[in-house]
Design a protein around this motif. Sequence first.
Motif, PDB file in Angstrom:
ATOM      1  N   LEU A   1       0.825  -1.213   0.000  1.00  0.00           N
ATOM      2  CA  LEU A   1       0.000   0.000   0.000  1.00  0.00           C
ATOM      3  C   LEU A   1       0.855   1.258   0.000  1.00  0.00           C
ATOM      4  CD1 LEU A   1      -2.795  -1.167   2.465  1.00  0.00           C
ATOM      5  CD2 LEU A   1      -3.116  -0.593   0.040  1.00  0.00           C
ATOM      6  N   TRP A   2       1.987   1.227   0.677  1.00  0.00           N
ATOM      7  CA  TRP A   2       2.895   2.379   0.639  1.00  0.00           C
ATOM      8  C   TRP A   2       3.516   2.560  -0.746  1.00  0.00           C
ATOM      9  CZ3 TRP A   2       2.342   6.164   3.614  1.00  0.00           C
ATOM     10  CH2 TRP A   2       2.175   6.074   5.007  1.00  0.00           C
ATOM     11  N   ARG A   3       3.512   1.501  -1.556  1.00  0.00           N
ATOM     12  CA  ARG A   3       4.062   1.591  -2.912  1.00  0.00           C
ATOM     13  C   ARG A   3       2.951   1.461  -3.961  1.00  0.00           C
ATOM     14  NH1 ARG A   3       7.437  -2.389  -0.662  1.00  0.00           N
ATOM     15  NH2 ARG A   3       6.591  -3.913  -2.148  1.00  0.00           N
ATOM     16  N   LEU A   4       1.812   2.051  -3.667  1.00  0.00           N
ATOM     17  CA  LEU A   4       0.647   1.894  -4.539  1.00  0.00           C
ATOM     18  C   LEU A   4       0.931   2.280  -5.977  1.00  0.00           C
ATOM     19  CD1 LEU A   4      -2.534   3.007  -2.572  1.00  0.00           C
ATOM     20  CD2 LEU A   4      -2.380   1.073  -4.130  1.00  0.00           C
ATOM     21  N   GLU A   5       1.760   3.297  -6.174  1.00  0.00           N
ATOM     22  CA  GLU A   5       2.011   3.763  -7.541  1.00  0.00           C
ATOM     23  C   GLU A   5       2.737   2.710  -8.372  1.00  0.00           C
ATOM     24  OE1 GLU A   5       5.671   5.002  -5.215  1.00  0.00           O
ATOM     25  OE2 GLU A   5       3.515   4.712  -4.874  1.00  0.00           O
ATOM     26  N   GLU A   6       3.289   1.675  -7.721  1.00  0.00           N
ATOM     27  CA  GLU A   6       3.984   0.611  -8.432  1.00  0.00           C
ATOM     28  C   GLU A   6       3.070  -0.571  -8.761  1.00  0.00           C
ATOM     29  OE1 GLU A   6       7.391  -0.535  -6.134  1.00  0.00           O
ATOM     30  OE2 GLU A   6       8.063   1.541  -5.862  1.00  0.00           O
ATOM     31  N   GLU A   7       1.868  -0.567  -8.208  1.00  0.00           N
ATOM     32  CA  GLU A   7       0.946  -1.682  -8.430  1.00  0.00           C
ATOM     33  C   GLU A   7       0.370  -1.632  -9.841  1.00  0.00           C
ATOM     34  OE1 GLU A   7       0.047  -4.307  -6.565  1.00  0.00           O
ATOM     35  OE2 GLU A   7       1.457  -3.715  -4.994  1.00  0.00           O
ATOM     36  N   ASP A   8       0.364  -2.773 -10.516  1.00  0.00           N
ATOM     37  CA  ASP A   8      -0.202  -2.857 -11.862  1.00  0.00           C
ATOM     38  C   ASP A   8      -1.643  -3.351 -11.864  1.00  0.00           C
ATOM     39  OD1 ASP A   8       2.189  -2.028 -13.087  1.00  0.00           O
ATOM     40  OD2 ASP A   8       2.976  -4.079 -13.028  1.00  0.00           O
ATOM     41  N   ASP A   9      -2.068  -3.976 -10.768  1.00  0.00           N
ATOM     42  CA  ASP A   9      -3.374  -4.622 -10.738  1.00  0.00           C
ATOM     43  C   ASP A   9      -3.981  -4.461  -9.349  1.00  0.00           C
ATOM     44  OD1 ASP A   9      -5.591  -6.246 -10.843  1.00  0.00           O
ATOM     45  OD2 ASP A   9      -4.513  -8.091 -11.312  1.00  0.00           O
ATOM     46  N   ILE A  10      -4.994  -3.606  -9.239  1.00  0.00           N
ATOM     47  CA  ILE A  10      -5.643  -3.371  -7.948  1.00  0.00           C
ATOM     48  C   ILE A  10      -6.290  -4.647  -7.423  1.00  0.00           C
ATOM     49  CG2 ILE A  10      -7.628  -2.220  -6.879  1.00  0.00           C
ATOM     50  CD1 ILE A  10      -5.138  -0.490  -7.009  1.00  0.00           C
ATOM     51  N   GLY A  11      -6.801  -5.480  -8.302  1.00  0.00           N
ATOM     52  CA  GLY A  11      -7.418  -6.733  -7.869  1.00  0.00           C
ATOM     53  C   GLY A  11      -6.425  -7.622  -7.148  1.00  0.00           C
ATOM     54  N   ALA A  12      -5.198  -7.696  -7.661  1.00  0.00           N
ATOM     55  CA  ALA A  12      -4.165  -8.507  -7.021  1.00  0.00           C
ATOM     56  C   ALA A  12      -3.849  -7.983  -5.630  1.00  0.00           C
ATOM     57  CB  ALA A  12      -2.905  -8.552  -7.873  1.00  0.00           C
ATOM     58  N   LEU A  13      -3.850  -6.690  -5.482  1.00  0.00           N
ATOM     59  CA  LEU A  13      -3.605  -6.077  -4.183  1.00  0.00           C
ATOM     60  C   LEU A  13      -4.728  -6.439  -3.195  1.00  0.00           C
ATOM     61  CD1 LEU A  13      -1.819  -4.070  -2.547  1.00  0.00           C
ATOM     62  CD2 LEU A  13      -3.380  -2.280  -3.319  1.00  0.00           C
ATOM     63  N   LEU A  14      -5.973  -6.364  -3.651  1.00  0.00           N
ATOM     64  CA  LEU A  14      -7.108  -6.679  -2.771  1.00  0.00           C
ATOM     65  C   LEU A  14      -7.102  -8.137  -2.347  1.00  0.00           C
ATOM     66  CD1 LEU A  14     -10.059  -4.651  -4.352  1.00  0.00           C
ATOM     67  CD2 LEU A  14      -8.708  -4.101  -2.326  1.00  0.00           C
ATOM     68  N   ARG A  15      -6.600  -9.005  -3.205  1.00  0.00           N
ATOM     69  CA  ARG A  15      -6.574 -10.425  -2.844  1.00  0.00           C
ATOM     70  C   ARG A  15      -5.596 -10.729  -1.715  1.00  0.00           C
ATOM     71  NH1 ARG A  15      -7.871 -10.571  -8.324  1.00  0.00           N
ATOM     72  NH2 ARG A  15      -5.712 -10.672  -9.076  1.00  0.00           N
ATOM     73  N   LEU A  16      -4.691  -9.786  -1.441  1.00  0.00           N
ATOM     74  CA  LEU A  16      -3.772  -9.951  -0.316  1.00  0.00           C
ATOM     75  C   LEU A  16      -4.497  -9.832   1.026  1.00  0.00           C
ATOM     76  CD1 LEU A  16      -0.682  -7.806  -1.396  1.00  0.00           C
ATOM     77  CD2 LEU A  16      -0.857 -10.300  -1.361  1.00  0.00           C
ATOM     78  N   THR A  17      -5.716  -9.293   1.017  1.00  0.00           N
ATOM     79  CA  THR A  17      -6.460  -9.132   2.263  1.00  0.00           C
ATOM     80  C   THR A  17      -7.209 -10.393   2.674  1.00  0.00           C
ATOM     81  OG1 THR A  17      -8.524  -8.373   1.195  1.00  0.00           O
ATOM     82  CG2 THR A  17      -6.849  -6.698   1.673  1.00  0.00           C
ATOM     83  N   ARG A  18      -7.095 -11.478   1.886  1.00  0.00           N
ATOM     84  CA  ARG A  18      -7.906 -12.652   2.168  1.00  0.00           C
ATOM     85  C   ARG A  18      -7.610 -13.209   3.556  1.00  0.00           C
ATOM     86  NH1 ARG A  18      -9.619 -17.503  -1.909  1.00  0.00           N
ATOM     87  NH2 ARG A  18     -10.968 -18.582  -0.448  1.00  0.00           N
ATOM     88  N   ILE A  19      -8.652 -13.395   4.331  1.00  0.00           N
ATOM     89  CA  ILE A  19      -8.525 -13.868   5.716  1.00  0.00           C
ATOM     90  C   ILE A  19      -8.441 -15.385   5.742  1.00  0.00           C
ATOM     91  CG2 ILE A  19      -9.756 -13.969   7.925  1.00  0.00           C
ATOM     92  CD1 ILE A  19     -10.873 -11.153   7.141  1.00  0.00           C
TER      93      ILE A  19
END
Length: 457
Positions: A439-457
């Motif tokens: 999240l601190w490197r958001l500007e480097e993320e290519d796919d927001i969906g991939a980032l959200l999948r990191l929250t899986r409990i």
Amino acid sequence: MPTIAEYVANYSANLHYRDLPADTVHLLKRMTIDTIGCAIGGYTSEPAKIARDLAGDVIGHRRPVTIIGSGLVSSPELATFANGVMIRYLDFNDGYTTLESGHPSDSIAATLAGAEMAGAGGRRFLTATAVAYEAFCRFGDAFNIRALGFDHVTNGAIASSVGAARAMGLSVTQTEQALNLGTTPNVALGQTRVGELSHWKGCAYANASRNAVFAALLAQRGLTGPTPVFEGELGFFTAVTKETYQLEPFGGDQGQPFKVHECNIKHFALGLYSQTVVEAALAAREQVPSFNEANVADVHIRTLQKAIDIMAGDEEKYHPTTRESADHSMPYATAIALKHNTLNQSHFSDEHINDPAIATLIGHTRIEASDEAARRFPDAMLCNLDLRMNDGQTYSAEVGHFRGHHQNPMTDAEVEDKFRSLCEELLTPDQTEELLARLWRLEEEDDIGALLRLTRI
């Protein structure tokens, strides 16, 4: 002169990541970290479970959007609603206040969905979120919609419509239609936040964002909406505000700063207007030798009339029976802070709401409007509190800028600590740290969906 919708659409479609100053990008990341943390913290709530269950009815959508926490996907609208409910449930996400108040980060549910649908990355998401913040705050600067009988999520529908449109990469014309389609049918009643508050208090903006994403999807396909939506014969100004207003230029236009710089991160999981009150209560309590709540004779609070109207203006705020009423109750928050010397999300359980000692402290609480608080608003949210004990001693405290207020901001480390505290019961430490770093490197993320999948409990 362009209409308001034309101006906002042109601004939205033509704002780019390169237009955002570095300090603005940093603040947008802080707000996103805080918002995702609040969503994870709200994951186990009853409204969140209901929203996810409903979203789970959609299988095999052509443009799926990820649901925070579960890692599952649903239709863009229902995933937006589920994420928005989680973001808002704890009443712990950011706040903005001027003529109108509210929580611009609620629109992040819409900008996440728009970016994921478009296959976009962090730069598009941050730009779209900046647009949503500008719209929510600039409309809030123009008029007080609560005084007109409407809920602030009416402005939220406007903000989420343009935020979703920018995240999806819509053209100027399409964005204008998304704004027309998102504004016309989404005027929300102020009854949401008076009397005994229901689950809907935490769901109303999520619904506005759901409808905004739907509006953007329609506009993308060429559907048109009523125009001019604000200045028209039976448009927003005629039907809602009863007056015509002009907006200040948005951030980056004519040298204007971006409004995220005036938004506040909450220190306590309760309504924005009680943040300074709780800090004042804690400061006064600290002065008392051997504090015992049974020895409190009187609590005298002086603060903004607007704060009183929202958080102490009806009988239910003095006798809350639901979590939603309690976290919007200034007297309840004060009583909790005095008894427990802290306040967190656990203090809104039935055990605390039904505690006779809390009811007694509420009965000793007097709240009055302060001319000084009115004079210093909106630069400060002043609270003066006098705590008188049974021995006749009085202990006083004054707080104008709570910790997290934009003039008394949390450090990045404090924002991270809040994030970790919200995640600790649901994510592993490694998950939390990886998510935080990404999240601190958001500007480097290519796919927001991939980032959200990191929250899986």
